[in-house]
Design a protein around this motif. Structure first.
Motif, PDB file in Angstrom:
ATOM      1  N   LEU A  41       0.820  -1.213   0.000  1.00 24.97           N
ATOM      2  CA  LEU A  41       0.000   0.000   0.000  1.00 24.97           C
ATOM      3  C   LEU A  41       0.857   1.267   0.000  1.00 24.97           C
ATOM      4  N   GLY A  42       2.186   1.092   0.033  1.00 25.73           N
ATOM      5  CA  GLY A  42       3.080   2.243   0.054  1.00 25.73           C
ATOM      6  C   GLY A  42       3.317   2.803   1.442  1.00 25.73           C
ATOM      7  N   GLN A  43       2.906   2.081   2.477  1.00 25.17           N
ATOM      8  CA  GLN A  43       3.105   2.536   3.845  1.00 25.17           C
ATOM      9  C   GLN A  43       4.473   2.081   4.346  1.00 25.17           C
ATOM     10  N   ARG A  44       5.238   3.009   4.921  1.00 30.59           N
ATOM     11  CA  ARG A  44       6.553   2.641   5.431  1.00 30.59           C
ATOM     12  C   ARG A  44       6.408   1.781   6.672  1.00 30.59           C
ATOM     13  N   VAL A  45       7.080   0.629   6.638  1.00 31.08           N
ATOM     14  CA  VAL A  45       7.037  -0.277   7.786  1.00 31.08           C
ATOM     15  C   VAL A  45       8.409  -0.431   8.431  1.00 31.08           C
ATOM     16  N   TYR A  46       9.465  -0.229   7.647  1.00 30.18           N
ATOM     17  CA  TYR A  46      10.826  -0.269   8.154  1.00 30.18           C
ATOM     18  C   TYR A  46      11.654   0.794   7.437  1.00 30.18           C
ATOM     19  N   PHE A  47      12.778   1.128   8.031  1.00 31.18           N
ATOM     20  CA  PHE A  47      13.766   1.943   7.330  1.00 31.18           C
ATOM     21  C   PHE A  47      15.130   1.319   7.531  1.00 31.18           C
ATOM     22  N   ALA A  48      16.031   1.567   6.591  1.00 33.42           N
ATOM     23  CA  ALA A  48      17.343   0.918   6.603  1.00 33.42           C
ATOM     24  C   ALA A  48      18.438   1.953   6.386  1.00 33.42           C
ATOM     25  N   VAL A  49      19.537   1.772   7.078  1.00 39.10           N
ATOM     26  CA  VAL A  49      20.690   2.673   6.966  1.00 39.10           C
ATOM     27  C   VAL A  49      21.943   1.830   6.780  1.00 39.10           C
ATOM     28  N   GLU A  50      22.746   2.211   5.801  1.00 39.04           N
ATOM     29  CA  GLU A  50      24.009   1.522   5.535  1.00 39.04           C
ATOM     30  C   GLU A  50      25.117   2.122   6.382  1.00 39.04           C
ATOM     31  N   GLU A  51      25.958   1.269   6.939  1.00 37.04           N
ATOM     32  CA  GLU A  51      27.121   1.715   7.697  1.00 37.04           C
ATOM     33  C   GLU A  51      28.388   1.231   7.012  1.00 37.04           C
ATOM     34  N   ASN A  52      29.296   2.139   6.706  1.00 41.40           N
ATOM     35  CA  ASN A  52      30.640   1.793   6.231  1.00 41.40           C
ATOM     36  C   ASN A  52      31.489   3.044   6.334  1.00 41.40           C
ATOM     37  N   VAL A  53      32.672   3.032   5.764  1.00 46.49           N
ATOM     38  CA  VAL A  53      33.555   4.184   5.851  1.00 46.49           C
ATOM     39  C   VAL A  53      33.597   4.905   4.507  1.00 46.49           C
ATOM     40  N   CYS A  54      33.975   6.170   4.551  1.00 48.34           N
ATOM     41  CA  CYS A  54      33.971   7.015   3.352  1.00 48.34           C
ATOM     42  C   CYS A  54      34.839   6.428   2.247  1.00 48.34           C
ATOM     43  N   PHE A  55      35.994   5.870   2.599  1.00 46.17           N
ATOM     44  CA  PHE A  55      36.890   5.305   1.588  1.00 46.17           C
ATOM     45  C   PHE A  55      36.197   4.201   0.814  1.00 46.17           C
ATOM     46  N   ASP A  56      35.537   3.304   1.546  1.00 43.03           N
ATOM     47  CA  ASP A  56      34.839   2.196   0.888  1.00 43.03           C
ATOM     48  C   ASP A  56      33.772   2.703  -0.062  1.00 43.03           C
ATOM     49  N   ARG A  57      32.994   3.694   0.378  1.00 45.17           N
ATOM     50  CA  ARG A  57      31.883   4.193  -0.440  1.00 45.17           C
ATOM     51  C   ARG A  57      32.374   4.812  -1.732  1.00 45.17           C
ATOM     52  N   ASN A  58      33.482   5.542  -1.679  1.00 47.52           N
ATOM     53  CA  ASN A  58      33.912   6.309  -2.842  1.00 47.52           C
ATOM     54  C   ASN A  58      34.928   5.609  -3.719  1.00 47.52           C
ATOM     55  N   PHE A  59      35.639   4.604  -3.196  1.00 52.72           N
ATOM     56  CA  PHE A  59      36.675   3.953  -3.997  1.00 52.72           C
ATOM     57  C   PHE A  59      36.405   2.463  -4.242  1.00 52.72           C
ATOM     58  N   CYS A  60      35.557   1.860  -3.418  1.00 46.80           N
ATOM     59  CA  CYS A  60      35.225   0.444  -3.617  1.00 46.80           C
ATOM     60  C   CYS A  60      33.769   0.275  -4.023  1.00 46.80           C
ATOM     61  N   SER A  61      33.096   1.364  -4.249  1.00 44.87           N
ATOM     62  CA  SER A  61      31.649   1.495  -4.401  1.00 44.87           C
ATOM     63  C   SER A  61      30.850   0.202  -4.564  1.00 44.87           C
ATOM     64  N   PRO A  62      30.764  -0.428  -5.779  1.00 47.40           N
ATOM     65  CA  PRO A  62      29.846  -1.570  -5.912  1.00 47.40           C
ATOM     66  C   PRO A  62      30.281  -2.822  -5.156  1.00 47.40           C
TER      67      PRO A  62
END
Length: 218
Positions: A41-62
């Motif tokens: 129905l489009g109602q939010r039931v959960y939310f999710a947050v990713e945890e990692n470090v900046c280096f991983d996000r920008n240089f190891c991305s996928p």
């Protein structure tokens, strides 16, 4: 966590919508991913947050390692998804993707394991004892070409389709300027509740492996 299991046990369709940070949309800087998980129905039931470090996000991305914490609307964590740094190439079958899902946190619900195939994306869903339960098979091309991209959920014999994980194409402007992700998970309503939690983890893995740095749907 009885409420969580009772609720997800009733679901046969789950929508996952990525929330795009303004800095990432304007500058292309990779920030921690945040998602809303909704019912049909489009109602939010959960939310999710990713945890990692900046280096991983920008240089190891996928292929980056991460922990995704999924909480209900009261902020209580109900699922933890752990992904180690692994290879993302069909030419290196000895070190492919594996993702662990805990539900509740601290208790193994199951695993998502990538299977080697030179042409198709393939994964196995395993239970907490690492016994094979289901297969996920994606298409040869995941670009979408102005349409949804479906990863079929199949029985172990790969002959019977029981559901799918779909990347929804949401339009040129949305994809190019925000790189947002919208997914749908369809599974039988009577599927084991822990395997449903593992399917959510599989959706996150598919997003990062095939759509993280793409013009999704173009």
């Amino acid at each position: 966590l009885i409420y969580f299991f009772a609720f997800i046990d009733q679901l046969d369709r789950i929508i996952i919508h990525q929330q795009v940070e303004l800095l990432e949309a304007l500058l292309g800087t990779e920030t921690c991913s945040k998602y809303e998980i909704k019912n049909h129905l489009g109602q939010r039931v959960y939310f999710a947050v990713e945890e990692n470090v900046c280096f991983d996000r920008n240089f190891c991305s996928p292929i980056r390692s991460f922990t995704i914490r999924i909480a209900d609307n009261t902020g209580r964590e109900v699922i933890t998804v752990n992904r180690p740094l692994r290879c993302n190439s069909c030419w290196f079958p000895c070190f492919l993707q594996e993702l662990e899902v805990q539900s509740p946190p601290g208790t193994i619900a199951g695993y998502v394991v990538q299977n080697w195939d030179p042409f198709l994306p393939k994964f196995t869903i395993q239970n907490e004892s690492k016994e094979d339960v289901l297969k996920i098979i994606g298409p040869y091309a995941t670009c979408g070409c102005f349409e949804d991209v479906d990863f079929e959920v199949k029985a172990l014999n790969e002959m019977t389709t029981i559901g799918k994980i779909s990347k929804y194409w949401s339009g040129f402007v949305n994809n190019v300027f925000t790189n947002t992700a919208n997914f749908g998970i369809q599974v039988p309503v009577d599927l084991d509740v822990r395997i449903k939690a593992v399917m959510i983890g599989a959706c996150f893995l598919i997003d990062l492996m095939f759509f993280e740095n793409s013009l999704d749907g173009l």
